[in-house]
Write a protein that holds these residues in place. Structure first.
Motif, mmCIF file in Angstrom:
data_model
loop_
_atom_site.group_PDB
_atom_site.id
_atom_site.type_symbol
_atom_site.label_atom_id
_atom_site.label_comp_id
_atom_site.label_asym_id
_atom_site.label_seq_id
_atom_site.Cartn_x
_atom_site.Cartn_y
_atom_site.Cartn_z
ATOM 1 N N ASN A 158 0.895 -1.281 0.126
ATOM 2 C CA ASN A 158 -0.096 -0.073 0.025
ATOM 3 C C ASN A 158 0.790 1.394 0.150
ATOM 4 O O ASN A 158 0.507 2.123 0.735
ATOM 5 N N ARG A 159 1.629 1.049 -0.888
ATOM 6 C CA ARG A 159 2.743 2.388 -0.806
ATOM 7 C C ARG A 159 2.151 3.746 -1.606
ATOM 8 O O ARG A 159 1.590 3.406 -2.770
ATOM 9 N N ARG A 160 2.032 4.817 -1.291
ATOM 10 C CA ARG A 160 1.651 6.019 -1.894
ATOM 11 C C ARG A 160 2.979 6.439 -2.966
ATOM 12 O O ARG A 160 3.891 5.896 -2.837
ATOM 13 N N PRO A 161 2.311 7.263 -3.815
ATOM 14 C CA PRO A 161 3.004 7.595 -5.106
ATOM 15 C C PRO A 161 4.301 8.249 -4.485
ATOM 16 O O PRO A 161 5.469 8.214 -5.013
ATOM 17 N N ALA A 162 4.341 9.203 -3.410
ATOM 18 C CA ALA A 162 5.359 9.884 -2.953
ATOM 19 C C ALA A 162 6.519 8.873 -2.345
ATOM 20 O O ALA A 162 7.650 9.232 -2.700
ATOM 21 N N LEU A 163 6.245 8.001 -1.843
ATOM 22 C CA LEU A 163 7.047 6.831 -1.131
ATOM 23 C C LEU A 163 7.757 6.237 -2.309
ATOM 24 O O LEU A 163 9.014 6.027 -2.502
ATOM 25 N N ASP A 164 6.759 5.780 -3.561
ATOM 26 C CA ASP A 164 7.476 5.179 -4.768
ATOM 27 C C ASP A 164 8.584 6.003 -5.558
ATOM 28 O O ASP A 164 9.552 5.652 -5.794
ATOM 29 N N ARG A 165 8.139 7.288 -5.380
ATOM 30 C CA ARG A 165 9.160 8.397 -6.045
ATOM 31 C C ARG A 165 10.323 8.576 -5.278
ATOM 32 O O ARG A 165 11.342 8.805 -5.944
ATOM 33 N N LEU A 166 10.358 8.609 -3.984
ATOM 34 C CA LEU A 166 11.326 8.544 -3.243
ATOM 35 C C LEU A 166 12.394 7.425 -3.409
ATOM 36 O O LEU A 166 13.366 7.460 -3.610
ATOM 37 N N LEU A 167 11.796 6.120 -3.310
ATOM 38 C CA LEU A 167 12.510 5.002 -3.520
ATOM 39 C C LEU A 167 13.152 4.943 -5.192
ATOM 40 O O LEU A 167 14.395 4.545 -5.183
ATOM 41 N N ALA A 168 12.396 5.435 -5.993
ATOM 42 C CA ALA A 168 12.978 5.488 -7.499
ATOM 43 C C ALA A 168 14.028 6.576 -7.365
ATOM 44 O O ALA A 168 15.269 6.069 -8.265
ATOM 45 N N LEU A 169 13.842 7.635 -6.958
ATOM 46 C CA LEU A 169 14.875 8.645 -7.040
ATOM 47 C C LEU A 169 16.222 8.254 -6.332
ATOM 48 O O LEU A 169 17.357 8.641 -6.771
ATOM 49 N N THR A 170 16.266 7.391 -5.284
ATOM 50 C CA THR A 170 17.394 7.171 -4.526
ATOM 51 C C THR A 170 17.679 5.551 -5.009
ATOM 52 O O THR A 170 18.972 5.298 -4.360
ATOM 53 N N GLY A 171 17.336 5.124 -5.940
ATOM 54 C CA GLY A 171 17.712 3.904 -6.623
ATOM 55 C C GLY A 171 17.598 2.557 -5.626
ATOM 56 O O GLY A 171 18.170 1.708 -5.573
ATOM 57 N N THR A 172 16.380 2.937 -4.705
ATOM 58 C CA THR A 172 16.277 1.914 -3.894
ATOM 59 C C THR A 172 14.880 0.989 -4.100
ATOM 60 O O THR A 172 14.567 0.154 -3.441
ATOM 61 N N PHE A 173 14.247 1.439 -5.058
ATOM 62 C CA PHE A 173 12.892 0.751 -5.280
ATOM 63 C C PHE A 173 12.932 -0.658 -5.460
ATOM 64 O O PHE A 173 12.222 -1.292 -4.670
ATOM 65 N N THR A 174 13.807 -1.133 -6.293
ATOM 66 C CA THR A 174 13.922 -2.693 -6.444
ATOM 67 C C THR A 174 14.204 -3.424 -5.461
ATOM 68 O O THR A 174 13.854 -4.414 -4.896
ATOM 69 N N TYR A 175 15.285 -2.799 -4.851
ATOM 70 C CA TYR A 175 15.839 -3.238 -3.624
ATOM 71 C C TYR A 175 14.908 -3.464 -2.342
ATOM 72 O O TYR A 175 15.000 -4.803 -1.917
ATOM 73 N N LEU A 176 14.021 -2.657 -2.276
ATOM 74 C CA LEU A 176 13.188 -2.753 -0.869
ATOM 75 C C LEU A 176 11.905 -3.457 -1.319
ATOM 76 O O LEU A 176 11.278 -3.922 -0.536
ATOM 77 N N THR A 177 11.345 -3.240 -2.636
ATOM 78 C CA THR A 177 10.130 -3.804 -3.033
ATOM 79 C C THR A 177 10.147 -5.191 -3.617
ATOM 80 O O THR A 177 9.102 -5.933 -3.844
ATOM 81 N N GLY A 178 11.292 -5.460 -4.244
ATOM 82 C CA GLY A 178 11.325 -6.641 -5.150
ATOM 83 C C GLY A 178 10.789 -6.537 -6.377
ATOM 84 O O GLY A 178 10.619 -7.511 -7.223
ATOM 85 N N GLU A 179 10.152 -5.257 -6.736
ATOM 86 C CA GLU A 179 9.448 -5.137 -8.203
ATOM 87 C C GLU A 179 10.304 -4.326 -9.057
ATOM 88 O O GLU A 179 11.276 -3.758 -8.535
ATOM 89 N N ALA A 180 10.009 -4.343 -10.257
ATOM 90 C CA ALA A 180 10.975 -3.756 -11.261
ATOM 91 C C ALA A 180 10.225 -2.455 -11.284
ATOM 92 O O ALA A 180 8.961 -2.326 -11.197
ATOM 93 N N LEU A 181 10.878 -1.298 -11.674
ATOM 94 C CA LEU A 181 10.289 0.112 -11.393
ATOM 95 C C LEU A 181 9.349 0.304 -12.531
ATOM 96 O O LEU A 181 8.390 0.959 -12.426
ATOM 97 N N ALA A 182 9.912 -0.322 -13.886
ATOM 98 C CA ALA A 182 9.005 -0.072 -14.940
ATOM 99 C C ALA A 182 7.594 -0.689 -14.752
ATOM 100 O O ALA A 182 6.666 -0.202 -15.138
#
Length: 117
Positions: free
Chosen positions: A86-110
């Motif tokens: 249940n991540r909000r878009p702002a959290l996903d943006r932070l994770l994407a900007l810091t390069g931690t999205f895939t590491y923390l979520t296990g999902e591909a950013l695309a």
């Protein structure tokens, strides 16, 4: 100015811990989350999945991101799986900007971007 943060751990079903996070995950409050998860996980040997419900995160700064990274280390270091639900878009943006999205979520950013459109 700091908002209160609450982190509530429950065991809704065998093998799964659910942590509801509500408030600002920032410098003054961030240490609470990894401490709670680490302490509770140590007392819950049957838990295989830790699900963080992120819908209530009103704000997350670099300290909050650091707390999420520490939680990931604690959970995966114990041989368990971490899920950020249940991540909000702002959290996903932070994770994407810091390069931690895939590491923390296990999902591909695309794939997440396609799902949101």
């Amino acid at each position: 100015m700091s908002s209160a943060l609450t982190c509530t751990w429950t065991l809704p079903r065998a093998g799964t811990a659910h942590v509801v996070i509500v408030g600002e995950l920032e410098y003054a409050t961030a240490a609470m989350l990894p401490r709670l998860v680490g302490d509770r996980l140590a007392d819950a040997p049957g838990v295989e999945d830790v699900r963080l419900d992120c819908d209530g995160i009103e704000f997350c700064d670099s300290s909050g991101l650091s707390a999420l990274l520490r939680v990931h280390t604690v959970v995966t270091g114990a041989g368990r799986r971490l899920h950020l639900d249940n991540r909000r878009p702002a959290l996903d943006r932070l994770l994407a900007l810091t390069g931690t999205f895939t590491y923390l979520t296990g999902e591909a950013l695309a794939s997440r971007a396609r799902a949101d459109s």
